[in-house]
Design an enzyme around this catalytic site. Structure first.
Site, PDB file in Angstrom:
ATOM      1  CD1 TRP A   1      -1.665  -2.286   1.792  1.00  0.00           C
ATOM      2  CD2 TRP A   1      -3.363  -1.155   0.493  1.00  0.00           C
ATOM      3  NE1 TRP A   1      -2.738  -3.393   1.624  1.00  0.00           N
ATOM      4  CE2 TRP A   1      -3.707  -2.181   1.016  1.00  0.00           C
ATOM      5  CE3 TRP A   1      -3.577  -0.192  -0.332  1.00  0.00           C
ATOM      6  CZ2 TRP A   1      -4.823  -2.746   0.236  1.00  0.00           C
ATOM      7  CZ3 TRP A   1      -5.421  -0.623  -0.680  1.00  0.00           C
ATOM      8  CH2 TRP A   1      -5.662  -1.649  -0.211  1.00  0.00           C
ATOM      9  CB  SER A   2       4.544   1.573  -0.337  1.00  0.00           C
ATOM     10  OG  SER A   2       5.282   2.601  -0.677  1.00  0.00           O
TER      11      SER A   2
END
Ligand SMILES: Cc1ncc(COP(=O)(O)O)c(C=O)c1O
Length: 293
Positions: free
Chosen positions: A67-68
């Site tokens: 989810w960076s």
């Protein structure tokens, strides 16, 4: 190659809590700096991309989770500025990609999954060699994009604020953004980082290591992590819900939600003198809201 920021607004919050405490709270809307390269990520890439180009690299490789925000921004920046990008992602390849990774792939980023054990050893010569064999020569950007050039970019956030303030506050993950603010303040006024990880005392050393001079006008709040990195509690989500409705400002649950909730809590406890002005960074991260579902 020059990256110029779009001017971003500063939003003044109106809230009975702030009136009672006699504190002014301003939000620098860095989430509006670029439609895809959002928030602090834009400032972190500002000097890194030109450095990669000057050094003759065509590929930029970096690291992050599924989810960076950093991977998301780097993928968009690669497409916008003509770099190949590689995202080295923590964990085994999933059966279906998160929206973050789907977006990155659609921007042209090549995704390479590393087991958690290998990911922890990503600086190890053997793993670096494997990456070079697979992807050729690349410009190495650390996880979260936090290196000396990122700090130089984030230092400019201070100069991009026209309003007077006493304290500037940001959410803290790797410490690069706070180190930039500390550098930009150059010993004047104060900076406050809100750690979004549990037990993140390492952040003090990280910020010191990234800050050239030995300033002491900053500190890190370690008490508002809400259970740890990317963890949430019903209280945090309720706070975000109310805040968003009252101020018409979206927050993300990993960084900016925790920052704003921490500031409200600290203000309510009288941590800031009456008459003081706080400026908090909206550092973006809104793409990660999809993770709430
Ligand atoms: C939206 C957002 N805000 C704040 C931070 C924290 O920045 P840093 O890692 O420089 O401490 C991050 C992570 O990089 C982020 O994605």
């Amino acid at each position: 190659m020059v990256l110029l920021p779009r001017p971003t607004p500063v939003q003044t919050l109106h809230d009975p809590l702030l009136e009672r405490a006699g504190v002014e709270l301003l939000i620098k809307r860095l989430d509006r700096v670029h439609p895809l390269i959002c928030g602090n990520k834009w400032y972190k890439l500002k000097y890194n991309l030109p450095a990669a180009r000057e050094q003759g690299y065509e590929t930029v490789l970096s690291f992050g989770g599924a989810w960076s925000n950093h991977i998301h921004a780097l993928a968009a920046a690669g497409r916008a500025y003509g770099f190949e990008t590689v995202g080295v992602i923590r964990g085994e390849a999933p059966r279906s990609l998160t929206p973050t990774l789907r977006f990155a792939r659609d921007q042209g980023m090549r995704l390479h999954f590393l087991s958690r054990a290998d990911y922890r050893r990503k600086h190890n010569a053997e793993i670096v060699e494997r990456l070079r064999t697979e992807f050729g020569d690349f410009y190495w950007l650390p996880e979260g994009g936090s290196n000396a050039l990122a700090v130089r970019g984030c230092a400019e956030i201070v100069a991009d604020v026209d309003q007077a303030f006493d304290v500037i506050a940001c959410a803290c993950g790797s410490g690069g953004t706070l180190a930039g603010l500390v550098s930009g303040l150059a010993g004047r006024r104060r900076a406050l980082g809100v750690a979004v990880l549990k037990g993140a005392t390492f952040l003090y050393d990280a910020v010191r290591a990234l800050t050239a001079a030995d300033y002491d006008n900053w500190h890190i709040d370690l008490d508002h992590h809400y259970g740890g990195y990317a963890k949430t509690t019903p209280d945090l989500l309720a706070f975000m819900h109310e805040f968003e409705a009252r101020h018409a400002m979206p927050l993300d649950q990993v960084y900016t939600g925790k920052l704003m909730s921490a500031l409200y809590d600290l203000i309510a406890r009288g941590a800031f003198a009456r008459g003081s002005t706080l400026l908090a960074l909206h550092s973006g991260g809104l793409q990660g809201r999809a993770g709430l579902a």
